[in-house]
Motif scaffolding. Sequence first.
Motif, PDB file in Angstrom:
ATOM      1  N   SER A 162       0.828  -1.201   0.000  1.00 46.70           N
ATOM      2  CA  SER A 162       0.000   0.000   0.000  1.00 46.70           C
ATOM      3  C   SER A 162       0.866   1.257   0.000  1.00 46.70           C
ATOM      4  O   SER A 162       1.987   1.257   0.491  1.00 46.70           O
ATOM      5  CB  SER A 162      -0.932   0.003   1.206  1.00 46.70           C
ATOM      6  OG  SER A 162      -0.187  -0.060   2.397  1.00 46.70           O
ATOM      7  N   ASP A 163       0.322   2.315  -0.581  1.00 53.61           N
ATOM      8  CA  ASP A 163       1.005   3.602  -0.626  1.00 53.61           C
ATOM      9  C   ASP A 163       0.832   4.327   0.704  1.00 53.61           C
ATOM     10  O   ASP A 163       0.058   3.904   1.569  1.00 53.61           O
ATOM     11  CB  ASP A 163       0.422   4.448  -1.769  1.00 53.61           C
ATOM     12  CG  ASP A 163       0.663   3.812  -3.125  1.00 53.61           C
ATOM     13  OD1 ASP A 163       1.832   3.597  -3.472  1.00 53.61           O
ATOM     14  OD2 ASP A 163      -0.321   3.512  -3.823  1.00 53.61           O
ATOM     15  N   GLU A 164       1.529   5.456   0.838  1.00 58.29           N
ATOM     16  CA  GLU A 164       1.408   6.234   2.073  1.00 58.29           C
ATOM     17  C   GLU A 164      -0.029   6.719   2.233  1.00 58.29           C
ATOM     18  O   GLU A 164      -0.648   7.196   1.286  1.00 58.29           O
ATOM     19  CB  GLU A 164       2.360   7.429   2.036  1.00 58.29           C
ATOM     20  CG  GLU A 164       2.382   8.204   3.348  1.00 58.29           C
ATOM     21  CD  GLU A 164       3.294   9.413   3.319  1.00 58.29           C
ATOM     22  OE1 GLU A 164       3.343  10.119   4.339  1.00 58.29           O
ATOM     23  OE2 GLU A 164       3.943   9.649   2.282  1.00 58.29           O
ATOM     24  N   VAL A 185      -5.123   7.637  -0.129  1.00 57.73           N
ATOM     25  CA  VAL A 185      -3.748   7.523  -0.615  1.00 57.73           C
ATOM     26  C   VAL A 185      -3.198   8.928  -0.843  1.00 57.73           C
ATOM     27  O   VAL A 185      -3.741   9.693  -1.647  1.00 57.73           O
ATOM     28  CB  VAL A 185      -3.686   6.707  -1.921  1.00 57.73           C
ATOM     29  CG1 VAL A 185      -2.271   6.740  -2.498  1.00 57.73           C
ATOM     30  CG2 VAL A 185      -4.126   5.266  -1.679  1.00 57.73           C
ATOM     31  N   LYS A 186      -2.145   9.254  -0.135  1.00 55.17           N
ATOM     32  CA  LYS A 186      -1.538  10.580  -0.280  1.00 55.17           C
ATOM     33  C   LYS A 186      -0.985  10.745  -1.696  1.00 55.17           C
ATOM     34  O   LYS A 186      -0.331   9.853  -2.228  1.00 55.17           O
ATOM     35  CB  LYS A 186      -0.408  10.760   0.736  1.00 55.17           C
ATOM     36  CG  LYS A 186      -0.895  11.066   2.141  1.00 55.17           C
ATOM     37  CD  LYS A 186       0.263  11.530   3.001  1.00 55.17           C
ATOM     38  CE  LYS A 186      -0.247  12.118   4.312  1.00 55.17           C
ATOM     39  NZ  LYS A 186       0.859  12.675   5.113  1.00 55.17           N
TER      40      LYS A 186
END
Length: 199
Positions: A162-164, A185-186
Motif C-alpha cells: 500500500s502507498d502512504e 492515498v496521499k
Amino acid sequence: MVIYRPLTRSELPDDTASLARYLVGKLVVRELPEGIASGRIVETEAYVVGDAAGHGYRGMTPRNRSLFLDAGHAYVYLAYGISYMLNVSSEMPGVGTGVLIRALEPLEGIAIMRHNRGIERLRDLARGPGRLTQALRIDRSLDGLDLCRKGPLWLATDSRESDEMGESVRIGISKDADRLLRFYVKGSVFVSGSKSLNG
C-alpha cells in the motif's frame, strides 16, 4: 490484465476504522456482460459503532439491513435520490457499521467505465462515491451481496504494497463531523475532496 484474488472474510479486520484503512489499496471488481471493470480503492470513510453519522445508528430498518450483516457484504443505498453509494459491512452480524468506498483508481475495463459515465477523463471516472458506482454500474440490485466471493461485485487484492496513507475528517456530514475517519492515498489524483483535506 490484472491478477487478483478475492479477499477472504478471515482477512478483514474486525474493527470498522481498521477495515477502512485496510481496504485502501485493495480492489473493487465488477463483472458485467461486456467484461470486467476494476479499480484500486484510494479513499474510504469509516462509520463506526455509536457514530451519529452512520446509517445503523438508530437501528435496523428494511433499507439498511445489509449494514447489519457479517463483515464483507455490500450495503448499497441511494443518496439524495441521485447517486448510489457502495459500503462494506464491517463488524459482527447485528452491529450495523460500515465503510464507504469513496474513490477508485481505474485499472481494468476503462472503456466500460467511460461509457457508463459518459466522460473520457480518466481522473474523473471514479473520483467520488457516486461517480464510482456509476462507472461500475452499481445499484440497489447488488445490496446485500457477499463481497468476499467472486460474483457480479467483489473485493480483491493483488498483494501490492500500500502507498502512504493520510487521514482526515469525513466529507459532507454534519453529525460527528470532527472525527478523523476518512483514509486516502496521499498524492493520488483519483482521491476526492478538497486540497486542504488531502494534504
